[in-house]
Design an enzyme around this catalytic site. Structure first.
Site, PDB file in Angstrom:
ATOM      1  N   TRP A 134       0.671  -0.541   0.438  1.00 40.58           N
ATOM      2  CA  TRP A 134      -0.467   0.082  -0.080  1.00 40.58           C
ATOM      3  C   TRP A 134       0.622   0.871   0.003  1.00 40.58           C
ATOM      4  O   TRP A 134       1.451   1.235   1.277  1.00 40.58           O
ATOM      5  CB  TRP A 134      -0.918  -0.132   1.284  1.00 40.58           C
ATOM      6  CG  TRP A 134      -1.604   1.107   1.361  1.00 40.58           C
ATOM      7  CD1 TRP A 134      -2.674   1.376   0.448  1.00 40.58           C
ATOM      8  CD2 TRP A 134      -1.725   1.464   2.066  1.00 40.58           C
ATOM      9  NE1 TRP A 134      -3.234   2.282   1.754  1.00 40.58           N
ATOM     10  CE2 TRP A 134      -2.914   3.090   2.342  1.00 40.58           C
ATOM     11  CE3 TRP A 134      -1.629   2.247   3.524  1.00 40.58           C
ATOM     12  CZ2 TRP A 134      -3.428   3.334   3.523  1.00 40.58           C
ATOM     13  CZ3 TRP A 134      -2.009   2.827   4.971  1.00 40.58           C
ATOM     14  CH2 TRP A 134      -2.979   3.640   5.154  1.00 40.58           C
ATOM     15  N   ASP A 216      -0.778  -4.835   9.769  1.00 43.87           N
ATOM     16  CA  ASP A 216      -1.405  -3.853   9.138  1.00 43.87           C
ATOM     17  C   ASP A 216      -2.597  -4.744   8.991  1.00 43.87           C
ATOM     18  O   ASP A 216      -2.659  -5.257   7.748  1.00 43.87           O
ATOM     19  CB  ASP A 216      -1.067  -3.440   7.985  1.00 43.87           C
ATOM     20  CG  ASP A 216      -2.112  -2.377   7.128  1.00 43.87           C
ATOM     21  OD1 ASP A 216      -3.078  -2.298   7.839  1.00 43.87           O
ATOM     22  OD2 ASP A 216      -1.578  -1.702   6.464  1.00 43.87           O
ATOM     23  N   LYS A 252     -13.594  -0.317   6.002  1.00 42.53           N
ATOM     24  CA  LYS A 252     -13.743  -1.683   4.969  1.00 42.53           C
ATOM     25  C   LYS A 252     -15.011  -2.372   5.402  1.00 42.53           C
ATOM     26  O   LYS A 252     -16.063  -2.390   4.873  1.00 42.53           O
ATOM     27  CB  LYS A 252     -12.615  -2.297   4.501  1.00 42.53           C
ATOM     28  CG  LYS A 252     -11.108  -2.071   4.241  1.00 42.53           C
ATOM     29  CD  LYS A 252     -11.710  -0.806   3.070  1.00 42.53           C
ATOM     30  CE  LYS A 252      -9.990   0.277   2.833  1.00 42.53           C
ATOM     31  NZ  LYS A 252      -9.995   0.279   1.535  1.00 42.53           N
TER      32      LYS A 252
HETATM   33  N1  PMP Z   1      -3.284  -0.412   5.047  1.00 39.28           N
HETATM   34  C1  PMP Z   1      -3.726  -0.999   4.129  1.00 39.28           C
HETATM   35  C2  PMP Z   1      -3.380  -2.424   3.601  1.00 39.28           C
HETATM   36  C3  PMP Z   1      -4.626  -0.383   3.366  1.00 39.28           C
HETATM   37  O1  PMP Z   1      -5.233  -0.861   1.773  1.00 39.28           O
HETATM   38  C4  PMP Z   1      -5.258   1.242   4.188  1.00 39.28           C
HETATM   39  C5  PMP Z   1      -7.317   0.738   3.259  1.00 39.28           C
HETATM   40  N2  PMP Z   1      -6.255   1.559   1.918  1.00 39.28           N
HETATM   41  C6  PMP Z   1      -4.818   1.038   5.137  1.00 39.28           C
HETATM   42  C7  PMP Z   1      -4.261  -0.004   5.886  1.00 39.28           C
HETATM   43  C8  PMP Z   1      -5.458   2.171   6.150  1.00 39.28           C
HETATM   44  O2  PMP Z   1      -6.441   3.020   6.051  1.00 39.28           O
HETATM   45  P1  PMP Z   1      -8.007   3.384   6.505  1.00 39.28           P
HETATM   46  O3  PMP Z   1      -6.574   4.323   7.351  1.00 39.28           O
HETATM   47  O4  PMP Z   1      -8.685   4.231   5.972  1.00 39.28           O
HETATM   48  O5  PMP Z   1      -8.296   2.719   7.783  1.00 39.28           O
END
Ligand code: PMP
Length: 407
Positions: A134, A216, A252
């Site tokens: 990411w 993560d 998500k």
């Molecule tokens: N880590 C990964 C691998 C992700 O794909 C995402 C969302 N795209 C996130 C962390 C964090 O997203 P958020 O801060 O919206 O929870």
């Protein structure tokens, strides 16, 4: 007098948001958005999970709710439920009071909070993430003060799968103490996770080389439809007695993207060190934003702590993950039907929100310019942007791209 801002350069665009803007501005009736990783219904719309809708009304109407500050570390019943969702009720770390949570600004905020702690309090400077990963991992860790940012091999483009030997080799060569970012499930962008046997090999190296695993977890439950299955890797490390951080996001799996609901789970070997660690995390939060927002956390808290609502949530994540699996199959079937050169099994084999199609940058450009299909330069597509009305258009475009532009 010149402005003090006169010499500020315009920073580079963030690809995924720039792409979204192009999509929004495109007036073509056949346009398709496969960029942003957000769930879409079969008719292409954002989805407020019914259990979330119901709970937010209950929260808003509750007599017991006010808008006083939350504690710096967040809503305690939420962070506790979050740790248990991740590690399971039966985890030794939970039972022995060695696992704690600090509420954070969604997954990104939890990563940043953990990174700040590792950098400032433990003096960690070396971090590894998968190649590819990411795109925000780099920014988060460099922003937190990591200056030695490295990658470990992950994706074998030829095999369209994990380069496990390369991955293990790179971890074996990492310096003691290095922080290793691991996607808990539904690897973004490849959609390819290690098998359970491979996780064991990864844990062996991390343990023997004294590396620090930082998971993560942005897709628990969303990936397979089963939160327990999606937590396998984290639970496995915990069961081996490993100390770890895990950044949890509820963007998500609850569809709470903009509410910024997240948690940093901290697992320690010894309950005696928890007070000190939590106090330092508290000080970091205090200096960054003082305390987290409450609304989204109250929704997740209410759902996770109520067996009936929780069951309804399980049904919602099944709906989302099943639709994505169905779209994988639909795209695969279309490509096979068209006789598109190449193998496309990876589209159905990959898991989670994304598929790493294997399309190159020129092929991606054709999809955008000629077919109004928006996807990242790396060829990553967000599966939930597909639906029954647009999947044949997307397959045709991929077919033309791979037959007219060499790999
Ligand atoms: N880590 C990964 C691998 C992700 O794909 C995402 C969302 N795209 C996130 C962390 C964090 O997203 P958020 O801060 O919206 O929870």
């Amino acid at each position: 007098m010149a402005s003090i801002f006169a010499n500020v350069e315009v920073g580079p665009k963030i690809e995924v948001f720039a792409l979204n803007k192009l999509y929004v501005e495109d007036t073509s009736p056949v346009k398709v958005n496969l960029g942003v990783g957000a769930y879409r219904t079969p008719d292409g719309r954002p989805w407020v999970l019914p259990v979330v809708k119901k709970t937010e009304i209950q929260v808003a109407e509750s007599e017991n709710i006010n808008h006083e500050y939350l504690p710096v570390t967040g809503l305690e019943s939420f962070t506790k439920a979050s740790v248990r969702l991740l590690l399971g009720e039966e985890s030794a770390a939970v039972k022995e009071n060695r696992a704690h949570g600090v509420q954070a600004l969604s997954g990104t905020g939890a990563l940043r909070l953990g990174a700040e702690f590792l950098s400032r309090k433990l003096g960690r400077n070396v971090v590894y993430y998968s190649d590819p990963t990411w795109e925000n991992h780099h920014k988060v860790f460099s922003g937190a003060g990591f200056t030695d940012i490295r990658t470990y091999r992950y994706w074998n483009a030829e095999k369209r799968g994990i380069d496990i030997d390369g991955l293990l080799d790179d971890l074996k060569n990492a310096p003691e103490g290095a922080v290793i970012i691991l996607h808990a499930c539904a690897h973004n962008p490849t959609g390819c996770d290690p098998t359970q046997e491979q996780w064991k090999l990864i844990a062996d190296v991390i343990e023997s080389k004294k590396l620090f695993p930082f998971f993560d977890s942005a897709y628990q439950g969303f990936a397979s439809g089963d939160p327990v299955r999606d937590a396998f890797a984290v639970r496995y490390f915990e069961s081996r007695g490993s100390e770890l951080f895990c950044a949890q996001s509820y963007a998500k799996n609850f569809g709470l993207y903009c509410e910024r609901v997240g948690n940093l789970t901290v697992v320690q070997k010894d309950a005696a060190t928890t007070a000190a660690v939590l106090s330092q995390l508290t000080l970091i939060v205090r200096a960054m934003y003082s305390n987290p927002p409450a609304f989204g956390a109250r929704i997740v808290d209410a759902v996770l702590n109520d067996p009936i609502l929780r069951k309804e949530w399980y049904e919602c994540i099944k709906i989302m993950s099943n639709r994505i699996i169905k779209m994988r199959k639909a795209l695969y079937d279309e490509l096979v039907r068209l006789g598109t050169p190449g193998t496309w099994n990876h589209i159905v084999d990959q898991i989670g929100m994304f598929s790493y199609t294997g399309l190159n940058e020129k092929q991606v450009k054709l999809l955008i310019d000629k077919f109004h299909i928006y996807l990242l330069k790396t060829g990553r597509i967000s599966m939930s942007g597909l639906n029954e009305n647009n999947v044949s258009h997307v397959a045709k475009a991929i077919h033309e791209a791979v037959t007219t532009i060499p790999n």
